[in-house]
Design a protein around this motif. Structure first.
Motif, mmCIF file in Angstrom:
data_model
loop_
_atom_site.group_PDB
_atom_site.id
_atom_site.type_symbol
_atom_site.label_atom_id
_atom_site.label_comp_id
_atom_site.label_asym_id
_atom_site.label_seq_id
_atom_site.Cartn_x
_atom_site.Cartn_y
_atom_site.Cartn_z
ATOM 1 N N LEU A 187 2.358 -23.924 -16.224
ATOM 2 C CA LEU A 187 1.120 -24.698 -16.316
ATOM 3 C C LEU A 187 1.376 -26.188 -16.091
ATOM 4 C CD1 LEU A 187 -0.623 -22.976 -19.365
ATOM 5 C CD2 LEU A 187 -1.266 -22.824 -16.952
ATOM 6 N N ALA A 188 2.478 -26.688 -16.657
ATOM 7 C CA ALA A 188 2.817 -28.103 -16.477
ATOM 8 C C ALA A 188 3.064 -28.410 -15.001
ATOM 9 C CB ALA A 188 4.041 -28.465 -17.311
ATOM 10 N N LYS A 189 3.687 -27.477 -14.299
ATOM 11 C CA LYS A 189 3.950 -27.669 -12.873
ATOM 12 C C LYS A 189 2.661 -27.607 -12.063
ATOM 13 C CE LYS A 189 7.071 -26.142 -9.213
ATOM 14 N NZ LYS A 189 8.178 -25.227 -8.858
ATOM 15 N N ILE A 190 1.790 -26.644 -12.376
ATOM 16 C CA ILE A 190 0.539 -26.491 -11.640
ATOM 17 C C ILE A 190 -0.348 -27.719 -11.801
ATOM 18 C CG2 ILE A 190 -1.643 -25.202 -11.563
ATOM 19 C CD1 ILE A 190 -0.024 -22.685 -12.259
ATOM 20 N N PHE A 191 -0.440 -28.202 -13.028
ATOM 21 C CA PHE A 191 -1.359 -29.299 -13.313
ATOM 22 C C PHE A 191 -0.705 -30.680 -13.251
ATOM 23 C CE2 PHE A 191 -3.403 -25.621 -15.309
ATOM 24 C CZ PHE A 191 -4.653 -25.708 -14.718
ATOM 25 N N ASN A 192 0.560 -30.718 -12.844
ATOM 26 C CA ASN A 192 1.261 -31.990 -12.633
ATOM 27 C C ASN A 192 1.129 -32.918 -13.848
ATOM 28 O OD1 ASN A 192 2.849 -33.761 -11.137
ATOM 29 N ND2 ASN A 192 1.074 -34.792 -10.238
ATOM 30 N N VAL A 193 1.496 -32.372 -15.006
ATOM 31 C CA VAL A 193 1.367 -33.105 -16.261
ATOM 32 C C VAL A 193 2.193 -34.392 -16.222
ATOM 33 C CG1 VAL A 193 1.832 -32.978 -18.735
ATOM 34 C CG2 VAL A 193 0.912 -30.994 -17.544
ATOM 35 N N LYS A 194 1.631 -35.459 -16.774
ATOM 36 C CA LYS A 194 2.272 -36.776 -16.649
ATOM 37 C C LYS A 194 3.234 -37.101 -17.787
ATOM 38 C CE LYS A 194 -1.362 -39.533 -18.915
ATOM 39 N NZ LYS A 194 -2.263 -40.687 -18.751
ATOM 40 N N TYR A 195 3.289 -36.256 -18.828
ATOM 41 C CA TYR A 195 4.135 -36.565 -19.977
ATOM 42 C C TYR A 195 5.466 -35.812 -19.918
ATOM 43 C CZ TYR A 195 -0.053 -38.592 -22.025
ATOM 44 O OH TYR A 195 -1.164 -39.357 -22.260
ATOM 45 N N LEU A 196 6.501 -36.449 -20.464
ATOM 46 C CA LEU A 196 7.797 -35.817 -20.648
ATOM 47 C C LEU A 196 8.111 -35.767 -22.139
ATOM 48 C CD1 LEU A 196 9.993 -37.593 -17.925
ATOM 49 C CD2 LEU A 196 9.081 -35.262 -17.813
ATOM 50 N N GLY A 197 8.774 -34.685 -22.553
ATOM 51 C CA GLY A 197 9.208 -34.567 -23.934
ATOM 52 C C GLY A 197 10.541 -33.847 -23.990
ATOM 53 N N ARG A 198 11.193 -33.923 -25.124
ATOM 54 C CA ARG A 198 12.457 -33.200 -25.284
ATOM 55 C C ARG A 198 12.201 -31.708 -25.172
ATOM 56 N NH1 ARG A 198 16.430 -36.488 -29.377
ATOM 57 N NH2 ARG A 198 15.589 -38.557 -28.962
ATOM 58 N N GLN A 206 7.726 -37.042 -29.882
ATOM 59 C CA GLN A 206 7.162 -38.187 -29.170
ATOM 60 C C GLN A 206 7.208 -37.956 -27.666
ATOM 61 O OE1 GLN A 206 9.052 -38.462 -31.820
ATOM 62 N NE2 GLN A 206 8.173 -39.958 -33.222
ATOM 63 N N MET A 207 6.050 -38.108 -27.014
ATOM 64 C CA MET A 207 5.956 -37.971 -25.563
ATOM 65 C C MET A 207 6.134 -39.337 -24.899
ATOM 66 S SD MET A 207 5.102 -34.700 -25.263
ATOM 67 C CE MET A 207 6.132 -34.394 -26.695
ATOM 68 N N VAL A 208 6.688 -39.352 -23.699
ATOM 69 C CA VAL A 208 6.725 -40.562 -22.873
ATOM 70 C C VAL A 208 6.101 -40.217 -21.529
ATOM 71 C CG1 VAL A 208 8.777 -41.483 -24.010
ATOM 72 C CG2 VAL A 208 9.043 -40.078 -21.962
ATOM 73 N N GLU A 209 5.557 -41.216 -20.859
ATOM 74 C CA GLU A 209 4.931 -40.958 -19.572
ATOM 75 C C GLU A 209 5.985 -40.924 -18.471
ATOM 76 O OE1 GLU A 209 1.389 -42.889 -18.400
ATOM 77 O OE2 GLU A 209 0.648 -43.137 -20.456
ATOM 78 N N ARG A 210 5.864 -39.923 -17.600
ATOM 79 C CA ARG A 210 6.803 -39.771 -16.496
ATOM 80 C C ARG A 210 6.878 -41.065 -15.669
ATOM 81 N NH1 ARG A 210 7.458 -34.658 -13.423
ATOM 82 N NH2 ARG A 210 5.536 -34.028 -14.437
ATOM 83 N N ALA A 211 5.731 -41.715 -15.486
ATOM 84 C CA ALA A 211 5.681 -42.940 -14.682
ATOM 85 C C ALA A 211 6.437 -44.089 -15.332
ATOM 86 C CB ALA A 211 4.224 -43.353 -14.434
ATOM 87 N N ASP A 212 6.690 -44.008 -16.642
ATOM 88 C CA ASP A 212 7.475 -45.035 -17.326
ATOM 89 C C ASP A 212 8.976 -44.754 -17.253
ATOM 90 O OD1 ASP A 212 5.289 -46.589 -18.114
ATOM 91 O OD2 ASP A 212 4.949 -45.354 -19.903
ATOM 92 N N VAL A 213 9.333 -43.556 -16.783
ATOM 93 C CA VAL A 213 10.744 -43.178 -16.667
ATOM 94 C C VAL A 213 11.221 -43.274 -15.221
ATOM 95 C CG1 VAL A 213 12.435 -41.321 -16.971
ATOM 96 C CG2 VAL A 213 10.614 -41.651 -18.678
ATOM 97 N N PHE A 214 10.419 -42.774 -14.292
ATOM 98 C CA PHE A 214 10.821 -42.696 -12.885
ATOM 99 C C PHE A 214 10.005 -43.627 -12.008
ATOM 100 C CE2 PHE A 214 11.620 -38.316 -14.564
ATOM 101 C CZ PHE A 214 13.000 -38.403 -14.570
ATOM 102 N N PRO A 215 10.621 -44.184 -10.972
ATOM 103 C CA PRO A 215 12.053 -44.091 -10.663
ATOM 104 C C PRO A 215 12.869 -44.916 -11.656
ATOM 105 C CG PRO A 215 11.002 -45.617 -9.156
ATOM 106 C CD PRO A 215 9.906 -45.001 -9.971
ATOM 107 N N CYS A 216 14.026 -44.389 -12.022
ATOM 108 C CA CYS A 216 14.853 -45.064 -13.020
ATOM 109 C C CYS A 216 15.313 -46.434 -12.537
ATOM 110 C CB CYS A 216 16.074 -44.213 -13.355
ATOM 111 S SG CYS A 216 15.699 -42.770 -14.371
ATOM 112 N N SER A 217 15.478 -47.320 -13.485
ATOM 113 C CA SER A 217 16.061 -48.639 -13.241
ATOM 114 C C SER A 217 17.492 -48.616 -13.785
ATOM 115 C CB SER A 217 15.214 -49.706 -13.934
ATOM 116 O OG SER A 217 15.719 -50.994 -13.671
ATOM 117 N N THR A 218 18.075 -49.782 -14.002
ATOM 118 C CA THR A 218 19.386 -49.875 -14.644
ATOM 119 C C THR A 218 19.343 -50.929 -15.735
ATOM 120 O OG1 THR A 218 20.216 -51.510 -13.053
ATOM 121 C CG2 THR A 218 20.643 -49.176 -12.567
#
Length: 264
Positions: A187-198, A206-218
């Motif tokens: 379901l997460a793949k079909i609906f392109n969910v924006k949150y990441l979790g452990r 605690q969820m974080v937004e995929r857009a705040d993680v990728f693309p990774c910085s240094t």
């Protein structure tokens, strides 16, 4: 305002500082292998907090957290097993029947570490860095709901000290628990969910937004540049709230009860 002196924790020559430098050595080696093999990982949680707030380790911290996507976990494990130097080992529930976490660890066998809250029957008691899988999540509530079944079943199956009746029940419930996770991942793949979790099975919500993680910085950590989330402030705020606030002394957690260096 007076700046607190943290040298009582990890001043040069202290046991904790020596341990932190050994952990840094593990991270440098894992970073080399991941870069060589095109594996995207990033530092997060307390390690990212230390990088932002202290330029390296949180002074009282004695572990390192790196994150990868769940879909890359098996490949990463295979590559680390093949390419880690002889004094480092990869450990997870497939290598030790008493290991009941959904993450992996890279451990330095030239050290000994007695850790709070860990099953003493685990094979390898060494300084380690955590490799924690992350995956798309609908919400904290959905993860809590799935973890209430899958997490408990997983831990009872992978902990050889579980009560016999609980283990039998866990094996009977495993197909349903596993199916729940498969459904949530589809379901997460079909609906392109924006949150990441452990990953499912890890009781951390605690969820974080995929857009705040990728693309990774240094980010600079102890004089080295390592991958980090694109927006460290947003990620740290989601996890800790006011993360620049130094916690009181009674909240400064150290995991190790004892550390030894076997090669000295």
């Amino acid at each position: 305002m007076e700046v607190e002196d943290f040298s009582k924790y990890n001043g040069e020559g202290t046991q904790l500082r020596k341990a932190q430098l050994r952990l840094l050595d593990i991270l440098v080696e894992v970073d080399r292998i991941c870069r060589h093999n095109g594996i995207q990982y990033w530092i997060e949680s307390g390690t990212l907090l230390g990088a932002v707030r202290h330029g390296g380790f949180i002074p009282w911290d004695d572990d390192i957290d790196i994150f990868i996507l769940q879909k890359d976990f098996k490949r990463t494990k295979k590559i680390l097993n093949a390419e880690l130097p002889s004094h480092l080992i990869f450990e997870d529930s497939s290598t030790d029947r008493y290991f009941s976490l959904v993450c992996g660890k890279v451990k330095d066998t030239t050290t000994f570490m007695k850790e709070k809250g860990i099953n003493p029957k685990i094979k390898h008691h060494h300084l380690f860095i955590d490799i924690i899988p992350m995956e798309p999540m609908f919400s904290e509530k959905s993860k809590i709901w799935v973890d209430s079944i899958y997490g408990r079943v997983y831990r009872r199956i992978h902990n050889a000290d579980s009560d016999k009746k609980e283990r039998v029940a866990a094996y009977l419930l495993w197909p349903m628990a596993f199916l729940l996770v498969v459904i949530m991942r589809v379901l997460a793949k079909i609906f392109n969910v924006k949150y990441l979790g452990r990953a499912y099975g890890w009781p951390f919500y605690q969820m974080v937004e995929r857009a705040d993680v990728f693309p990774c910085s240094t980010i600079n950590f102890e004089g080295h540049e390592f991958p980090c989330p694109k927006n460290p402030d947003k990620v740290l705020t989601a996890i800790y709230g006011d993360y620049m606030q130094i916690p009181p002394e009674d909240k400064r957690e150290i995991h190790a009860l004892e550390i030894e260096f076997l090669d000295e």
